[in-house]
Design a protein around this motif. Structure first.
Motif, PDB file in Angstrom:
ATOM      1  N   GLY A   1       0.821  -1.202   0.000  1.00 38.92           N
ATOM      2  CA  GLY A   1       0.000   0.000   0.000  1.00 38.92           C
ATOM      3  C   GLY A   1       0.852   1.247   0.000  1.00 38.92           C
ATOM      4  N   THR A   2       0.220   2.367   0.260  1.00 40.73           N
ATOM      5  CA  THR A   2       0.939   3.637   0.325  1.00 40.73           C
ATOM      6  C   THR A   2       1.299   4.009   1.751  1.00 40.73           C
ATOM      7  OG1 THR A   2      -1.100   4.928   0.547  1.00 40.73           O
ATOM      8  CG2 THR A   2      -0.337   4.451  -1.692  1.00 40.73           C
ATOM      9  N   GLY A   3       0.561   3.435   2.719  1.00 39.12           N
ATOM     10  CA  GLY A   3       0.753   3.825   4.107  1.00 39.12           C
ATOM     11  C   GLY A   3       0.053   5.126   4.452  1.00 39.12           C
ATOM     12  N   ILE A   4      -0.762   5.668   3.514  1.00 41.24           N
ATOM     13  CA  ILE A   4      -1.468   6.941   3.718  1.00 41.24           C
ATOM     14  C   ILE A   4      -2.959   6.709   3.498  1.00 41.24           C
ATOM     15  CG2 ILE A   4      -1.727   9.312   2.907  1.00 41.24           C
ATOM     16  CD1 ILE A   4       1.139   9.043   1.754  1.00 41.24           C
ATOM     17  N   ASP A   5      -3.789   7.171   4.441  1.00 41.77           N
ATOM     18  CA  ASP A   5      -5.229   7.016   4.240  1.00 41.77           C
ATOM     19  C   ASP A   5      -5.927   8.365   4.246  1.00 41.77           C
ATOM     20  OD1 ASP A   5      -5.232   7.703   6.904  1.00 41.77           O
ATOM     21  OD2 ASP A   5      -6.180   5.863   7.631  1.00 41.77           O
ATOM     22  N   MET A   6      -7.225   8.361   3.930  1.00 39.16           N
ATOM     23  CA  MET A   6      -8.044   9.569   3.882  1.00 39.16           C
ATOM     24  C   MET A   6      -9.495   9.178   4.119  1.00 39.16           C
ATOM     25  SD  MET A   6      -7.962  10.047  -0.287  1.00 39.16           S
ATOM     26  CE  MET A   6      -8.166  11.805  -0.156  1.00 39.16           C
ATOM     27  N   THR A   7     -10.327  10.135   4.533  1.00 37.82           N
ATOM     28  CA  THR A   7     -11.744   9.822   4.714  1.00 37.82           C
ATOM     29  C   THR A   7     -12.418   9.675   3.350  1.00 37.82           C
ATOM     30  OG1 THR A   7     -12.508  12.122   4.732  1.00 37.82           O
ATOM     31  CG2 THR A   7     -11.801  11.175   6.851  1.00 37.82           C
TER      32      THR A   7
END
Length: 322
Positions: free
Chosen positions: A245-251
């Motif tokens: 993955g990217t290791g970055i999330d968002m709502t």
């Protein structure tokens, strides 16, 4: 020195799908051009005898299993039997036949939905089987867990060189934009595009918009698969699979806003809170793969622009054929 070489014969099952085609492109770009990519019409992976004949005739040395029955929350909720049965049959047939046929290296593609609904975030590989799954895609997750464990068991008991990768939510070329059976990001792209075309002032999205998700461009996944095939052998104390993955999330609300911007939608975004949200947060810990030397390179902002352009190209082509 890598664990695969240009003389290997690669079999990619699911090569017509989004993930499989990205893996095929990445292999070709890296110089691995001997690829067998049977379509569903050419080879039914549920037919074990046909699969055994195919392996005997083609003798691949490296196999990638990216074929699966996939879908979003609505599809998983509506057809749980199909998702469990079809995926179990595909995985068992391909993994066992590859092992019995003397395949030298095997890659199984799983999904981040294998992890418990309330796993500690970011999710490490050790979280597998430590809690209950998200009910809306439980059957699909159980099938994927069975595939991981079959690869792991064959490796432990018989020395079969089988590894698994667990990607986060994917998007990009070849995605499914079905109005009901697609995943969240392609569903949003279609919804906002159609709103722009119809010049409607509002778009309604499912849920509350508060769940957190991580998104990986499928071409990044393809490169990660090649990297793992070339370099990764699990140690005796390591898990038999790696997160990708990217290791970055968002709502989801932030995602909807980003898709609105990428598609040119200027209206109001509304939320239908009667619809399910799914898992509240799902962010993968990708530190193991990073320590091995691989990281994602395509930002969501750049990936969305190219994905929307690709979708519109497909949409126009389909419309012109009607």
């Amino acid at each position: 020195m890598t664990l695969i070489n240009p003389d290997d014969c690669f079999a990619i099952f699911g090569a017509r799908g989004m993930a499989g085609s990205a893996i095929s492109r990445a292999l070709e770009h890296a110089g691995y051009r001997q690829q067998l990519r049977p379509s569903r019409q050419e080879l039914d992976l549920i037919d074990q005898l046909a699969l055994q004949r195919w392996f005997a005739e083609n003798q691949p040395t490296v196999v990638v299993l990216a074929a699966a029955k996939v879908g979003g929350i609505h599809a998983n909720n509506t057809y749980p039997t199909d998702f469990l049965l079809e995926n179990l049959k595909i995985q068992t047939n391909v993994i066992e036949t590859a092992w019995c046929s003397g395949v030298r290296r095997f890659l199984f593609l799983g999904s981040s939905c294998i992890y418990p609904k309330f796993a500690e975030q970011p999710i490490q590989e050790e979280a597998l089987l430590t809690g209950p799954l998200e009910p809306t895609n439980e059957c699909y997750a159980i099938a994927k867990i069975a595939g991981i464990k079959l690869c792991e068991a064959l490796s432990k008991q018989h020395g079969f060189d089988a590894i698994s990768l667990m990607p986060t939510n994917l998007y990009g070329p070849g995605d499914n934009y079905h109005p009901e059976n697609s995943h969240v990001l392609p569903a949003l792209i279609r919804r906002f595009h159609e709103a722009v075309e119809a010049k409607v002032p509002t778009v309604t999205c499912w849920g509350t918009g508060t769940p957190l998700r991580e998104f990986l461009h499928v071409d990044d996944l393809g490169e990660a698969c090649v990297f793992a095939l070339e370099h990764w052998v699990p140690g005796p104390k390591d898990p038999s699979f790696l997160n990708v993955g990217t290791g970055i999330d968002m709502t989801i609300a932030q995602l909807a806003k980003a898709v609105a911007e990428a598609t040119g939608f200027k209206g109001e975004i509304r939320w239908d809170t009667s619809k399910p949200d799914g898992t509240p947060k799902k962010q993968l810990d990708v530190s193991r793969l990073a320590r091995l030397g691989w990281r994602s390179r395509i930002s969501l902002a750049n990936g969305l622009v190219s994905t929307v352009a690709e979708f519109r190209k497909q949409f126009i082509q389909k419309s012109s054929r009607l």
